[in-house]
Design a protein around this motif. Sequence first.
Motif, PDB file in Angstrom:
ATOM      1  N   LYS A  41      33.047  56.293  16.891  1.00  0.00           N
ATOM      2  CA  LYS A  41      31.893  55.478  17.266  1.00  0.00           C
ATOM      3  C   LYS A  41      31.744  55.371  18.779  1.00  0.00           C
ATOM      4  O   LYS A  41      30.644  55.497  19.327  1.00  0.00           O
ATOM      5  N   TYR A  42      32.846  55.144  19.482  1.00  0.00           N
ATOM      6  CA  TYR A  42      32.770  54.827  20.902  1.00  0.00           C
ATOM      7  C   TYR A  42      33.181  55.973  21.843  1.00  0.00           C
ATOM      8  O   TYR A  42      32.700  56.038  22.968  1.00  0.00           O
ATOM      9  N   SER A  43      34.066  56.834  21.416  1.00  0.00           N
ATOM     10  CA  SER A  43      34.695  57.765  22.356  1.00  0.00           C
ATOM     11  C   SER A  43      34.620  59.223  21.935  1.00  0.00           C
ATOM     12  O   SER A  43      35.342  60.065  22.474  1.00  0.00           O
ATOM     13  N   GLU A  48      25.928  54.850  23.155  1.00  0.00           N
ATOM     14  CA  GLU A  48      27.369  54.659  23.226  1.00  0.00           C
ATOM     15  C   GLU A  48      27.949  55.290  24.481  1.00  0.00           C
ATOM     16  O   GLU A  48      28.893  54.763  25.074  1.00  0.00           O
ATOM     17  N   SER A  71      28.078  46.173  27.350  1.00  0.00           N
ATOM     18  CA  SER A  71      27.982  46.132  25.891  1.00  0.00           C
ATOM     19  C   SER A  71      26.539  46.099  25.397  1.00  0.00           C
ATOM     20  O   SER A  71      26.295  46.186  24.197  1.00  0.00           O
ATOM     21  N   ILE A 120      36.254  46.626  20.547  1.00  0.00           N
ATOM     22  CA  ILE A 120      35.921  47.086  21.892  1.00  0.00           C
ATOM     23  C   ILE A 120      37.186  47.402  22.701  1.00  0.00           C
ATOM     24  O   ILE A 120      37.180  48.272  23.565  1.00  0.00           O
ATOM     25  N   LYS A 179      27.431  52.909  27.301  1.00  0.00           N
ATOM     26  CA  LYS A 179      28.392  51.814  27.277  1.00  0.00           C
ATOM     27  C   LYS A 179      29.758  52.278  27.778  1.00  0.00           C
ATOM     28  O   LYS A 179      30.484  51.516  28.421  1.00  0.00           O
ATOM     29  N   TYR A 180      30.084  53.527  27.495  1.00  0.00           N
ATOM     30  CA  TYR A 180      31.363  54.077  27.943  1.00  0.00           C
ATOM     31  C   TYR A 180      31.418  54.188  29.465  1.00  0.00           C
ATOM     32  O   TYR A 180      32.395  53.778  30.093  1.00  0.00           O
ATOM     33  N   ARG A 206      38.013  51.060  22.755  1.00  0.00           N
ATOM     34  CA  ARG A 206      37.127  51.829  23.632  1.00  0.00           C
ATOM     35  C   ARG A 206      37.551  51.676  25.089  1.00  0.00           C
ATOM     36  O   ARG A 206      37.578  52.655  25.845  1.00  0.00           O
ATOM     37  N   SER A 266      38.889  54.636  27.461  1.00  0.00           N
ATOM     38  CA  SER A 266      38.105  54.921  28.672  1.00  0.00           C
ATOM     39  C   SER A 266      39.001  54.923  29.910  1.00  0.00           C
ATOM     40  O   SER A 266      38.865  55.772  30.787  1.00  0.00           O
TER      41      SER A 266
END
Length: 626
Positions: A199-201, A246, A255, A30, A249-250, A33, A37
Amino acid sequence: MRGEETRGFQSEVKQLLHLMVHSLYSNKEIFLRELVSNAADAADKLRFCALSKPELFEGNSDLYVRIAINKEKRTLTLTDNGIGMYRNEVIENLGTIAKSGTKAFLKSMSGEQLKNNHLIGQFGVGFYSAFIVAYKVTLLTRAAGAKINEGVYWESTGEGEYTLADIEKINRGTEITLYFREGEDDFLDEWYVRKVISKYSDHIALPIEIETKDEKNNLFKWEKINKATALWKRNKAEINDTEYKEFYKYITHDSSDPITWSHNHVEGTQEYTSLLYIPSKAPFDAWNRDSKQGLKLYVQRVFIMDNVEQFMPNYLRFVRGLVDSNDLPLNVSREILQDSRITQNLRTSLTKRSLQMLEKLAKDDQEKYDQFWKEFGLILKEGPATDQANQQILAKLLRFSTTYSADTKQSVSLDDYLHRMQKDQDKIYYITADSFAAAKSSPHLEFFRKKNIEVLLCFDRIDEWMMNYLINFHGKTFQSVSKEDESLNKLTDEKTIEQKETEKAFGPFIERLKNLLNNRVKEVRLTNRLTDTPAILTTDSNEMSTQMAKLFTAAGQNVPEVKYIFEINPQHLLIKRVTEIEDEKLFSEWIELLFDQALLAERGTLEDPNQFIHRMNGLLIKSLVK
């Protein structure tokens, strides 16, 4: 370096850093991410500021985030060319965590709660997640538009202090280097980092580049590893649920997955795109009406501002997401936004869209709606009093406990209630109280149980206020069972000869009560609405209710004395025995006891409980002696 100094974190920061490393984050990746961010936010802020000051771009408007891995030194360096920071901003942002509420947050957590990673994103501590994997973090930054020699150096091991110094930095923006702990080798693997970014960004509208080596020519180059497209601008058919989750969450740093979302592009008199989410967990400050909560605003993909409260009514402050409007001027300011006709139209549309989203959730997935109601029901209850235009939709979304079930769970809709109404019933009946137990056991319900009439049990503090604004639902008006009303009389049995004789026989007794209680009550009369209780207190239809008086008193307001109607159950054995008492003093004691009992049942408290106990004990002793 110039102006070097070592400064200490605030004491609560030390505690929080320790908790983060050892307890809060269960998913180490995390941190990447969070840092990406933050870099994207820095780019958004630069774009916005450069609208009025283009010189901040310093001749380069191509924004990026770059990641370089050094396996030999066991470091990962993340660089952006966004807005950057001045020295005072570094001290303010990196020397303090969650300036308001951190201590209370730490004190409130214990045991299993420390393992709950739902909270961490709500306290603005994303940067510090780096210490989960790194034993040391260094940061070099220079604010856009600042002089080259106004760069800032920051370094910390996350223990209790950090080092600060002035440096020369040619490029604007921020460079963060993480020195990894032993056992964190995954983050030195280029392909693993690519996977985490994807996955996250992947959706961030900013190119994220990673340094790669051309082994053949022994050269290093930057390779873009994300799509760098604004997710909300893509076709809905091309976006899967995982991407929506996702992205949520960003933008929220939450979470947990959202319960549901709504993605819409509107064209016509106004053109805008909205992406709205309903969270699955209420944030710690959800019930604070003054907390900064709202949607993100973009204009033609350019980030303008965060927490735009003007787009949503306060009772929908839990809705998260963003609005991208082509119609708002690029130089929009907070004051202009408040007075804008376009903003008012957007607010109307977004409110309607949010309520439709909740309607669909209630219809399609009862389990998820129950989860939503548990988290945000109290906030939604603010709606009927403040949004008359959408009151019927809001009424449909409300959930109640009722006499239909022994469960305290608020799961009965007003539609459910209407389907179960008696044929001769023309109103929706409810009772307000301080607790579920007080509402469920109220003597006001005896008649309704006898008639098998369902009653809404309202025991949240806000319920009395809300019910005063709910006028009707599908043509049926609301009626408190503790207030006098003609509809209640219609539901009672027709007066028989026996009842008329009872009224006549009790005439002298009622007069005797009126003379004794005098102006302490508005009226004394017989009632056939009771089965197990000797007497109750009700209020006139135009009188302030007991619960409303409590609300005003709790708010420090002066409240006029509530004049009750004292209703006597002539069929109760105790009442029959009291009518036979000739001794005026003993008669007075019994009436005062019955009156206090009714007050206790209605208010939940007495002004002088000791006097009540003393009187009751005295009468019990006399009964035992006989």
